[in-house]
Design a protein around this motif. Structure first.
Motif: not given
Length: 213
Positions: A25-41
Motif C-alpha cells: 500500500r502507499p505510505s505517507g511519503c510520496e512515491g514510496w510504498l509501505v515496504r519502502d518506508l519500512v526499509c528506510h527504518f
C-alpha cells in the motif's frame, strides 16, 4: 532518552502489526510504498547504532533542532532510489519485518545504555548523545505518521512524542494556534495535510510547509 525508546518502540510495534498486503500500500511519503518506508527504518536504525559508537572530543556544534536542515520544498534524497530497490530485494514482507525489528530493538537497547553527555559525530556535526537521540524522536514520530497515513487500523505515535515534535517545529517556525492539536500542527506544518481555509487564515504569516531533512 526515554522518549527516543518510546517513539521507536511504538513504531516497531506498528510495523509488527502490518499484514503482507499492507506492505504494497502507499505510505505517507510520496512515491514510496509501505515496504519502502519500512526499509528506510532499517537504514535509520543502522545510522543510530553507528553514531552511538562514534564518539568525539570536539566541541558540540548542533542540538536536536539545528541537526535538521529546514526548507519549504521537498528535498531530493540521493538514497531514495536505492531504498526502493533494497526494499524490493527483500522479496517477502516477513524478511523485512524481521530485519527492522532486529536492528530497531538493538537501537532501543543502545540508546538506553548510552551516556547522555557523551559527544558523538555524524554528518560533520557534533551533538551530545541526548541531543542526537532527541533529533531522532522527530524522525521516528513523523515517519510513524507516514506509516499509518493510509492504514487507519494501525495505532499512531504516542502523544508524548507528538507533543515533543510540536515543540521542535515551533522552535523553528514559531507558535501555531494554541487550539490546534499536536497532530494537526505536525500534519499541516510539514505539508502532510493541506490546511482548511480557516486553518490557513489562523496561520497568519507562518509559511508552510516546513521540511526537515
Amino acid at each position: 532518552m526515554d522518549l527516543f525508546s518510546q517513539a521507536l518502540g511504538a513504531l516497531l510495534k506498528a510495523v509488527g502489526e502490518l499484514t503482507d498486503d499492507d506492505f504494497a500500500r502507499p505510505s505517507g511519503c510520496e512515491g514510496w510504498l509501505v515496504r519502502d518506508l519500512v526499509c528506510h527504518f532499517v537504514i535509520d536504525a543502522q545510522d543510530v547504532l553507528i553514531t552511538l559508537v562514534t564518539p568525539t572530543a570536539d566541541a558540540v556544534t548542533h542540538d536536536e533542532v539545528t541537526y535538521w536542515k529546514v526548507s519549504h520544498e521537498p528535498v531530493d534524497d540521493p538514497l531514495a532510489a536505492l531504498t526502493v530497490r533494497l526494499a524490493a530485494a527483500y522479496g517477502e514482507p516477513w524478511m523485512l519485518k524481521h530485519h527492522v525489528d532486529d536492528v530497531g530493538r538493538a537501537a532501543v537497547r543502545a540508546a538506553q545504555l548510552a551516556d547522555p553527555t557523551l559527544k558523538v559525530t555524524t554528518q560533520d556535526m557534533v551533538l551530545c548523545t541526548s541531543g542526537y537521540l532527541g533529533a531522532y524522536v522527530w524522525e521516528w514520530t513523523l515517519h510513524h505518521l507516514d506509516l499509518v497515513a493510509h492504514l487507519p487500523h494501525l495505532e499512531g505515535p504516542p502523544p508524548q512524542a507528538l507533543a515533543r515534535c510540536r515543540r521542535t517545529l515551533e522552535r523553528i517556525a514559531g507558535a501555531f494556534p494554541a487550539t490546534w492539536s499536536d497532530l494537526d500542527v505536525l500534519l499541516v506544518g510539514t505539508g502532510r495535510r493541506a490546511p482548511t481555509g480557516s486553518e490557513r487564515a489562523a496561520l497568519g504569516g507562518i509559511e508552510i510547509p516546513f521540511v526537515l531533512g
